[in-house]
Design a protein around this motif. Structure first.
Motif, PDB file in Angstrom:
ATOM      1  N   ALA B 221      23.092  -7.571   8.217  1.00  0.00           N
ATOM      2  CA  ALA B 221      21.665  -8.155   8.286  1.00  0.00           C
ATOM      3  C   ALA B 221      20.829  -7.293   7.575  1.00  0.00           C
ATOM      4  O   ALA B 221      19.835  -8.172   7.014  1.00  0.00           O
ATOM      5  CB  ALA B 221      21.461  -8.408   9.724  1.00  0.00           C
ATOM      6  N   TRP B 222      21.113  -6.255   7.094  1.00  0.00           N
ATOM      7  CA  TRP B 222      20.400  -5.389   5.960  1.00  0.00           C
ATOM      8  C   TRP B 222      20.953  -4.399   5.602  1.00  0.00           C
ATOM      9  O   TRP B 222      22.357  -4.085   6.012  1.00  0.00           O
ATOM     10  CB  TRP B 222      19.035  -4.931   6.648  1.00  0.00           C
ATOM     11  CG  TRP B 222      19.032  -3.506   7.742  1.00  0.00           C
ATOM     12  CD1 TRP B 222      18.537  -2.606   7.358  1.00  0.00           C
ATOM     13  CD2 TRP B 222      19.267  -3.860   9.076  1.00  0.00           C
ATOM     14  NE1 TRP B 222      18.804  -1.822   8.716  1.00  0.00           N
ATOM     15  CE2 TRP B 222      19.102  -2.687   9.467  1.00  0.00           C
ATOM     16  CE3 TRP B 222      20.052  -4.809   9.939  1.00  0.00           C
ATOM     17  CZ2 TRP B 222      19.515  -2.296  11.026  1.00  0.00           C
ATOM     18  CZ3 TRP B 222      20.051  -4.369  11.334  1.00  0.00           C
ATOM     19  CH2 TRP B 222      20.010  -3.089  11.804  1.00  0.00           C
ATOM     20  N   ASP B 223      20.631  -3.580   4.599  1.00  0.00           N
ATOM     21  CA  ASP B 223      21.775  -2.934   3.776  1.00  0.00           C
ATOM     22  C   ASP B 223      22.073  -1.383   4.473  1.00  0.00           C
ATOM     23  O   ASP B 223      23.323  -1.009   4.453  1.00  0.00           O
ATOM     24  CB  ASP B 223      20.973  -2.144   2.568  1.00  0.00           C
ATOM     25  CG  ASP B 223      20.995  -3.132   1.618  1.00  0.00           C
ATOM     26  OD1 ASP B 223      21.706  -4.225   1.507  1.00  0.00           O
ATOM     27  OD2 ASP B 223      20.003  -3.320   0.862  1.00  0.00           O
ATOM     28  N   GLN B 224      21.318  -0.827   5.526  1.00  0.00           N
ATOM     29  CA  GLN B 224      21.584   0.478   6.171  1.00  0.00           C
ATOM     30  C   GLN B 224      22.964   0.218   6.981  1.00  0.00           C
ATOM     31  O   GLN B 224      23.842   1.270   6.709  1.00  0.00           O
ATOM     32  CB  GLN B 224      20.649   1.070   7.059  1.00  0.00           C
ATOM     33  CG  GLN B 224      19.581   1.741   6.445  1.00  0.00           C
ATOM     34  CD  GLN B 224      18.308   0.802   5.495  1.00  0.00           C
ATOM     35  OE1 GLN B 224      18.685  -0.332   5.407  1.00  0.00           O
ATOM     36  NE2 GLN B 224      17.447   1.529   4.998  1.00  0.00           N
ATOM     37  N   PRO B 225      23.057  -0.704   7.769  1.00  0.00           N
ATOM     38  CA  PRO B 225      24.436  -0.751   8.430  1.00  0.00           C
ATOM     39  C   PRO B 225      25.517  -0.839   7.695  1.00  0.00           C
ATOM     40  O   PRO B 225      26.616  -0.522   7.876  1.00  0.00           O
ATOM     41  CB  PRO B 225      24.059  -1.770   9.653  1.00  0.00           C
ATOM     42  CG  PRO B 225      23.134  -2.536   9.061  1.00  0.00           C
ATOM     43  CD  PRO B 225      22.072  -1.551   8.261  1.00  0.00           C
ATOM     44  N   ALA B 226      25.413  -1.755   6.337  1.00  0.00           N
ATOM     45  CA  ALA B 226      26.542  -1.841   5.442  1.00  0.00           C
ATOM     46  C   ALA B 226      27.001  -0.470   4.688  1.00  0.00           C
ATOM     47  O   ALA B 226      27.897  -0.404   4.592  1.00  0.00           O
ATOM     48  CB  ALA B 226      25.972  -2.658   4.207  1.00  0.00           C
ATOM     49  N   VAL B 244      35.789  -6.176   2.542  1.00  0.00           N
ATOM     50  CA  VAL B 244      34.504  -6.716   2.026  1.00  0.00           C
ATOM     51  C   VAL B 244      33.102  -6.197   2.787  1.00  0.00           C
ATOM     52  O   VAL B 244      33.357  -6.804   3.947  1.00  0.00           O
ATOM     53  CB  VAL B 244      34.576  -8.275   1.658  1.00  0.00           C
ATOM     54  CG1 VAL B 244      33.436  -8.792   1.117  1.00  0.00           C
ATOM     55  CG2 VAL B 244      35.948  -8.578   0.792  1.00  0.00           C
ATOM     56  N   ILE B 245      32.217  -5.773   2.109  1.00  0.00           N
ATOM     57  CA  ILE B 245      31.067  -5.486   2.984  1.00  0.00           C
ATOM     58  C   ILE B 245      29.902  -6.039   2.087  1.00  0.00           C
ATOM     59  O   ILE B 245      29.772  -5.873   0.893  1.00  0.00           O
ATOM     60  CB  ILE B 245      30.705  -3.946   2.872  1.00  0.00           C
ATOM     61  CG1 ILE B 245      32.107  -3.241   3.648  1.00  0.00           C
ATOM     62  CG2 ILE B 245      29.617  -3.599   3.567  1.00  0.00           C
ATOM     63  CD1 ILE B 245      31.694  -1.712   3.367  1.00  0.00           C
ATOM     64  N   THR B 246      28.927  -6.734   2.835  1.00  0.00           N
ATOM     65  CA  THR B 246      27.652  -7.093   2.260  1.00  0.00           C
ATOM     66  C   THR B 246      26.440  -6.656   3.042  1.00  0.00           C
ATOM     67  O   THR B 246      26.658  -6.340   4.353  1.00  0.00           O
ATOM     68  CB  THR B 246      27.707  -8.456   2.354  1.00  0.00           C
ATOM     69  OG1 THR B 246      27.571  -9.059   3.767  1.00  0.00           O
ATOM     70  CG2 THR B 246      28.822  -9.291   1.351  1.00  0.00           C
ATOM     71  N   ASP B 256      23.263   0.950  -5.747  1.00  0.00           N
ATOM     72  CA  ASP B 256      24.246   2.113  -6.502  1.00  0.00           C
ATOM     73  C   ASP B 256      25.706   1.893  -6.060  1.00  0.00           C
ATOM     74  O   ASP B 256      26.738   1.980  -6.750  1.00  0.00           O
ATOM     75  CB  ASP B 256      23.820   3.545  -6.089  1.00  0.00           C
ATOM     76  CG  ASP B 256      22.586   3.890  -6.746  1.00  0.00           C
ATOM     77  OD1 ASP B 256      22.269   3.258  -7.835  1.00  0.00           O
ATOM     78  OD2 ASP B 256      22.099   4.848  -6.419  1.00  0.00           O
ATOM     79  N   GLU B 257      25.841   1.697  -4.738  1.00  0.00           N
ATOM     80  CA  GLU B 257      27.211   1.336  -4.157  1.00  0.00           C
ATOM     81  C   GLU B 257      27.903   0.067  -4.734  1.00  0.00           C
ATOM     82  O   GLU B 257      29.091  -0.002  -5.071  1.00  0.00           O
ATOM     83  CB  GLU B 257      27.283   1.327  -2.596  1.00  0.00           C
ATOM     84  CG  GLU B 257      26.812   2.526  -1.883  1.00  0.00           C
ATOM     85  CD  GLU B 257      27.878   3.804  -2.350  1.00  0.00           C
ATOM     86  OE1 GLU B 257      29.138   3.342  -2.714  1.00  0.00           O
ATOM     87  OE2 GLU B 257      27.553   4.799  -2.171  1.00  0.00           O
ATOM     88  N   GLY B 262      32.978  -0.787  -5.394  1.00  0.00           N
ATOM     89  CA  GLY B 262      33.954  -0.581  -4.379  1.00  0.00           C
ATOM     90  C   GLY B 262      33.949  -1.489  -3.203  1.00  0.00           C
ATOM     91  O   GLY B 262      33.774  -2.688  -3.427  1.00  0.00           O
ATOM     92  N   ASN B 263      34.112  -1.114  -1.726  1.00  0.00           N
ATOM     93  CA  ASN B 263      34.044  -2.083  -0.902  1.00  0.00           C
ATOM     94  C   ASN B 263      32.502  -2.876  -0.583  1.00  0.00           C
ATOM     95  O   ASN B 263      32.614  -4.062  -0.363  1.00  0.00           O
ATOM     96  CB  ASN B 263      34.462  -1.366   0.458  1.00  0.00           C
ATOM     97  CG  ASN B 263      35.919  -1.003   0.648  1.00  0.00           C
ATOM     98  OD1 ASN B 263      36.080   0.091  -0.102  1.00  0.00           O
ATOM     99  ND2 ASN B 263      36.781  -1.398   0.962  1.00  0.00           N
ATOM    100  N   PHE B 264      31.502  -2.263  -0.943  1.00  0.00           N
ATOM    101  CA  PHE B 264      30.046  -2.866  -0.762  1.00  0.00           C
ATOM    102  C   PHE B 264      30.058  -3.724  -1.891  1.00  0.00           C
ATOM    103  O   PHE B 264      29.866  -3.301  -2.972  1.00  0.00           O
ATOM    104  CB  PHE B 264      29.138  -1.568  -0.912  1.00  0.00           C
ATOM    105  CG  PHE B 264      27.588  -2.038  -0.083  1.00  0.00           C
ATOM    106  CD1 PHE B 264      27.589  -3.552  -0.101  1.00  0.00           C
ATOM    107  CD2 PHE B 264      26.836  -1.119   0.198  1.00  0.00           C
ATOM    108  CE1 PHE B 264      26.276  -3.824   0.175  1.00  0.00           C
ATOM    109  CE2 PHE B 264      25.646  -1.590   0.964  1.00  0.00           C
ATOM    110  CZ  PHE B 264      25.399  -2.951   0.796  1.00  0.00           C
ATOM    111  N   GLU B 265      30.128  -5.111  -1.881  1.00  0.00           N
ATOM    112  CA  GLU B 265      30.267  -5.862  -3.026  1.00  0.00           C
ATOM    113  C   GLU B 265      28.931  -6.652  -3.189  1.00  0.00           C
ATOM    114  O   GLU B 265      28.762  -7.123  -4.447  1.00  0.00           O
ATOM    115  CB  GLU B 265      31.259  -6.953  -2.543  1.00  0.00           C
ATOM    116  CG  GLU B 265      32.646  -6.247  -2.646  1.00  0.00           C
ATOM    117  CD  GLU B 265      33.785  -7.378  -2.746  1.00  0.00           C
ATOM    118  OE1 GLU B 265      33.668  -8.508  -2.954  1.00  0.00           O
ATOM    119  OE2 GLU B 265      34.914  -6.997  -2.554  1.00  0.00           O
ATOM    120  N   ALA B 266      27.996  -6.803  -2.212  1.00  0.00           N
ATOM    121  CA  ALA B 266      26.994  -7.798  -2.618  1.00  0.00           C
ATOM    122  C   ALA B 266      25.748  -7.686  -1.340  1.00  0.00           C
ATOM    123  O   ALA B 266      26.023  -7.093  -0.506  1.00  0.00           O
ATOM    124  CB  ALA B 266      27.433  -9.377  -2.446  1.00  0.00           C
TER     125      ALA B 266
END
Lengths: 322, 311
Positions: B221-226, B244-246, B256-257, B262-266
């Motif tokens: 739901a936000w970037d930090q846990p992703a 797939v990570i968003t 940057d990621e 890589g896995n962090f796509e969106a």
């Protein structure tokens, strides 16, 4: 000449600041509505600066007042959130203030730690406890009782019809605080002994004044006063967070110093402190209405303080050279 | 005849005078006060600058007031500018905390606007990003990427309302695909920002599901846990499984990621400048006499993928 400059320099400067805004803002500055606004804007600072005057009369300092104001607000808000009533929450916050003040007083007068160091340490402790108690969060919304927040918005209606002019309870509370501390400092033997302590602690001791006990009691004023200001702040913003009162400390000290430039012998006096608060409050209020940039405003406020203290110092030197 | 003439002349003179007066008033421009305790924060700066740029085009005189974190001072400055008689006030603070100032503005009939502030009956409109829409963007991205089938891990945070709404939408999107199974709906401890605890929780999920392909995606739901989940996947050496990570917010670390491919796509970026511009346009509409129907106005957000992460 030097004497006149010293006694009246700040007053003349104060009049000049007010006159300047009066001329620049002919329609809005010197109006009942604006001064009523000012009275409630300055109310929290008035309380903190007034009690700061007490410890500074003794020659001490209390750097922890801002952190105590934050802590008191947070304590009350957390109790509100747990479903306690206003009486319980306010009493608990004031008790925290009294305890904190007693701690400061004990450290300074019984252990003999320099007030600057002791209250710097308690500042950090109070601030940390405020974060602990609140979990670092802002407590707002439904947790804060309507009547508590309503206190800051209500007051005595002085007229005005459709847009009533209301002298707020916050301002009335602040003025009562000033009156009380003025009475204590200026009209009681207790107050005179506090000033004697500030004048020469050793002489006071030799004159049979119980120095340690007296010095401790002065810090009770700052503890409770800071807690009152913290509650006023929390009511005004209908919320509390662990840092919201922090800014009060430096401004309060600045106000006392400004006031000291206009008293005989450069002593901290309650009414002079009030004048100092008015100068600072008027600067914020007037410069905002003149659309002066926030950061320029801060620089100007600092410059005014320096100017007042410099004029006073020059005046003192002129007196000394005579 | 002479009388009519002089009367006409007088009317004419009056007309000229009123035009001149109107001209002077227009040249002076509307006065708008922007009040915030948070000008030092990057997002706030973006929308205040965009607001000022648009206000400049509209010929307004804008007074930006920063109270450096002091919320009570926001009320004080609101009282000052109400007394000064500004034409509108723009706030960037929770309106629940400045009720006294809102009352003062309402009594003086000065309209107040929120720039990413929160809704309140005394505010004409709050201009912000749509949290529901942002969550929908990344949830359907995940669903499409995994072909509508497989196990998904969710990181949500229901105690904070703006993040809670994101979780609701993701639940709905994943629930609409019969072959998507939400393996776990995790609420990380956010005391340290959320990365470290999300990583620990994700490590546990990975350990419990060791088969490659048993986890298709992580929706946060936000970037930090992703970012935490990404660290866990990389530490477990499972970055080759195509998980797939968003995230949401598109903070610099997330960008940057994503740019690495890589896995962090969106993730989803808020349009801070758009919020500032739209706030100015909304103020202009109300000053022009329009009554707003909706008191929340959303500015479109943007899906960030490897294709545009570096922008």
């Amino acid at each position: 000449m030097g004497h006149a400059l010293r006694s009246y320099g700040t007053l003349i400067g104060m009049a000049a600041v007010i006159l300047f805004f009066w001329v620049m803002l002919p329609d809005t500055f010197m109006t009942a509505r604006n001064w009523i606004n000012l009275s409630q804007q300055m109310s929290m600072l008035i309380v903190v600066a007034t009690v700061m005057t007490v410890v500074m009369a003794v020659g001490d300092f209390d750097l922890s007042v801002g952190a105590m104001a934050s802590l008191a607000g947070v304590v009350a808000a957390v109790l509100f959130a747990q479903g306690h009533g206003i009486a319980v929450a306010v009493a608990a916050a004031l008790a925290v203030g009294l305890l904190g003040g007693a701690l400061n007083g004990a450290l300074v007068s019984l252990l003999g730690i320099l007030p600057f160091v002791a209250t710097l340490a308690t500042l950090t402790i109070f601030s940390g406890v405020a974060f602990l108690v609140s979990d670092g969060k802002t407590i707002s919304g439904r947790a804060i009782p309507e009547a508590f927040a309503g206190f800051a918005r209500g007051g005595i209606v002085l007229g005005g019809g459709e847009r009533p002019l209301v002298l707020s309870w916050l301002a009335i509370l602040a003025f009562l605080g000033v009156a009380l501390v003025w009475l204590v400092l200026e009209q009681t033997s207790y107050g005179r002994r506090l000033y004697a302590l500030g004048g020469n602690m050793e002489a006071a001791r030799l004159a049979g004044i119980k120095v340690a006990r007296l010095r401790l009691t002065a810090f009770l004023f700052t503890g409770v006063g800071a807690a009152v200001a913290g509650l006023m702040y929390a009511a005004r913003v209908a919320s509390a967070n662990p840092t919201q009162g922090d800014g009060l400390m430096l401004t309060a000290i600045a106000a006392v110093f400004l006031g000291m430039t206009m008293t005989r012998g450069g002593q901290p006096r309650v009414l002079a402190t009030l004048a100092g608060v008015v100068v600072l409050g008027v600067m914020d209020n007037g410069l905002t209405q003149l659309n002066v940039d926030s950061y320029v405003r801060e620089v100007l406020v600092g410059a005014i303080i320096l100017a007042a203290v410099s004029i006073s110092a020059i005046g003192r030197r002129a007196v000394g050279m005579r | 005849m002479a009388l009519t003439f002089s009367r006409r002349a007088a009317v004419g003179l009056g007309f000229v005078a009123s035009v001149a007066f109107a001209g002077a008033a227009a040249a002076e421009g509307e006065r708008i006060a922007v009040i915030t305790p948070y000008l030092a924060q990057p997002g706030t700066q973006f929308y205040v600058e965009a607001f000022q740029a648009r206000a400049g085009e509209l010929g307004w005189e804008v007074n930006v007031i920063d109270t450096a974190g002091d919320v009570a001072a926001v009320i004080s400055r609101m009282e000052d500018v109400v007394n000064q008689g500004v034409d509108a006030i723009v706030l960037n603070v929770d309106p629940a905390q400045v009720g006294a100032g809102l009352d003062a503005a309402a009594a003086a009939k000065i309209p107040v606007f929120g720039m990413d502030a929160g809704a309140d009956a005394r505010i004409q409109a709050n201009i912000t990003s749509n949290g529901y829409a942002m969550a929908a963007e990344t949830a359907v991205y995940v669903a499409n990427r995994i072909g509508g089938a497989g196990n998904v891990v969710m990181f949500t945070f229901d105690p904070f309302p703006p993040v809670q709404v994101r979780g609701v939408i993701a639940d709905a999107v994943f629930g609409n695909y019969p072959d998507i199974k939400v393996l776990d709906r995790i609420t990380p401890d956010v005391a340290d920002g959320g990365i470290a605890d999300a990583r620990a929780k994700m490590e546990a999920v990975l350990a419990a599901n060791p088969e490659p392909g048993s986890i298709k995606a992580v929706w946060a739901a936000w970037d930090q846990p992703a970012l935490g989940a990404l660290q866990a996947i990389e530490a477990a050496g499972r970055q080759g499984e195509g998980i797939v990570i968003t995230g949401i917010d598109a903070n610099p670390q997330a960008r940057d990621e994503i740019a690495k491919g890589g896995n962090f796509e969106a993730s989803v970026a808020q349009d801070f400048a758009g919020i500032g511009r739209t706030t100015a346009d909304t103020v202009a509409r109300v000053l022009g006499g329009e009554t707003l129907k909706a008191n929340v106005i959303y500015v479109p957000t943007k899906l960030i993928t490897a294709a545009n992460a570096a922008e």
